[in-house]
Write an enzyme that holds these catalytic residues in place. Structure first.
Site, PDB file in Angstrom:
ATOM      1  N   GLU A   1       0.906  -0.970   0.507  1.00  0.00           N
ATOM      2  CA  GLU A   1      -0.055  -0.076  -0.196  1.00  0.00           C
ATOM      3  C   GLU A   1       0.740   1.121  -0.033  1.00  0.00           C
ATOM      4  O   GLU A   1       0.786   2.208  -0.510  1.00  0.00           O
ATOM      5  CB  GLU A   1      -0.535  -0.074   1.050  1.00  0.00           C
TER       6      GLU A   1
ATOM      7  N   TYR B   1      -5.784   6.763   4.857  1.00  0.00           N
ATOM      8  CA  TYR B   1      -6.053   5.787   3.276  1.00  0.00           C
ATOM      9  C   TYR B   1      -5.382   4.858   3.947  1.00  0.00           C
ATOM     10  O   TYR B   1      -5.830   3.410   3.734  1.00  0.00           O
ATOM     11  CB  TYR B   1      -5.521   6.033   1.988  1.00  0.00           C
TER      12      TYR B   1
ATOM     13  N   ASP C   1      -9.297   6.843  -1.953  1.00  0.00           N
ATOM     14  CA  ASP C   1      -8.522   7.170  -2.531  1.00  0.00           C
ATOM     15  C   ASP C   1      -8.868   7.323  -3.969  1.00  0.00           C
ATOM     16  O   ASP C   1      -9.772   7.707  -3.686  1.00  0.00           O
ATOM     17  CB  ASP C   1      -7.962   6.126  -2.600  1.00  0.00           C
TER      18      ASP C   1
END
Length: 381
Positions: free
Chosen positions: A71, A154, A172
């Protein structure tokens, strides 16, 4: 008369349907629209994702360290670019302890070329804290995890939902696009209030199977609901999409433009000694901190500044031998590279502590920003 009655019935039917649809959306915060046929939306998008998701190495693991790493790498970077970096990184740093114990120069070397180096510095700092304060295990509690360096809304939602199935919605760029179009929503997605509203609106969908739903939303945005020319005819949730039916897909999402980038003119000095080695300096600025570069100064003050910094008068040829432009999120560097014709013979002992002499064959020992690697490639031909 019959035509008027039929027209009135049609109008009433549309009004009633609209009222029913709005009532179905009563659990969402107030906004201009709400998607069609909402009850079947989650099933449709998850079913599509199960059948059509791309093969990605981080989707083949339940290791929260690897999921977290992926991520971080995927922020501002395309999947195809990330895959090779991901494999090399976990091969070199296969565990939280191995990354925690590594020095920053080594870590930066395995990030070289991905850009946005603050990501890996923050990740490295967070991993050290996990290793030393949390027994080498990624915290499963979102309240603890979000306090780690570099963990924003996020990353928090993505890692906690995918690794531990916590009911947190990821928002996102892909999700902004998908959700705004589904609901024909013209709120400005640059605003934090819009992000928070989306997180609230998506919350009902992440009460179970949250990781799969979040990934499905992002995958739909990446493959189907693209910024330009979305593939609406192939969209598994087309029947739910207000923007498609209102023909406003190309107008969404709404995003105010960023402030114009600042442009800096930079001058690079190619300084050699009698052995043919090039002078390098390690950056101390916040931007690209700790990375190596050929000495570079802002063009308007470059000659005086480099002479003062090194302690020897530096004179270049008048014409640049190479030029390039490098784009950052917030600024642009216009770089001109100049050769210094006369050798400079200072021993490492006499150089400032962040300078060294560099043999072109030792490239793998130094971490260069992209712009400096391009200059290196120009030098070696």
């Amino acid at each position: 008369m019959n035509n008027k009655i039929n027209l009135l019935q049609s109008v009433l039917f549309l009004i009633v349907n609209r009222i029913i649809k709005l009532l179905k959306c009563k659990h969402l915060i107030e906004r201009n629209s709400c998607m069609y046929q909402e009850p079947s939306f989650k099933k449709n998008i998850v079913d599509w994702f199960d059948k059509n998701q791309r093969d990605m190495p981080w989707r083949e693991t339940t290791n929260p360290y690897y999921i977290w790493l992926s991520e971080v790498m995927l922020q501002q970077t395309q999947v195809n670019t990330v895959v090779d970096y991901y494999h090399k990184f976990i091969t070199r740093f296969p565990s939280i302890k191995s990354l925690s114990d590594a020095n920053e120069d080594d870590v930066l070397k395995y990030w070289e070329g991905l850009g946005y180096y603050s990501r890996v510095r923050n990740f490295h700092t967070a991993i050290k804290e996990v290793n030393h304060k949390h027994g080498g295990e990624v915290p499963t509690d979102p309240e603890i995890f979000k306090k780690l360096k570099g963990v924003g809304p996020y990353t928090l939602a993505a890692v906690m939902s995918i690794a531990f199935n916590h009911p947190l919605a990821t928002v996102d760029g892909n999700v902004f696009r998908v959700w705004s179009r589904l609901n024909n929503d013209f709120r400005d997605t640059k605003l934090q209030t819009t992000r928070k509203a989306y997180e609230t609106e998506l919350k009902p969908y992440v009460q179970d199977n949250s990781g799969t739903f979040n990934q499905a939303m992002m995958e739909l945005g990446a493959l189907i609901c693209t910024p330009k020319s979305p593939l609406c005819l192939f969209c598994p949730v087309q029947d739910h999409c207000e923007a498609f039916h209102n023909r406003t897909t190309q107008e969404l999402p709404v995003k105010t433009k960023n402030i114009k980038k600042r442009t800096l003119n930079q001058k690079v000095f190619l300084i050699r000694n009698d052995e043919g080695k090039y002078l390098l300096e390690k950056r101390k600025d916040k931007l690209l901190n700790g990375m190596w570069q050929f000495p570079m100064r802002e063009a308007s003050v470059a000659d005086n500044k480099i002479t003062k910094d090194i302690g020897i008068k530096i004179e270049t040829i008048k014409t640049p031998i190479f030029e390039l432009r490098h784009q950052f999120t917030h600024m642009t560097w216009n770089i001109k590279v100049y050769s210094v014709p006369n050798s400079i013979n200072l021993s490492n002992r006499l150089l400032p502590d962040n300078y060294t002499w560099f043999d072109l064959d030792d490239r793998e020992q130094y971490t260069f920003p992209v712009s400096m690697d391009k200059i290196y490639q120009f030098i070696v031909g």
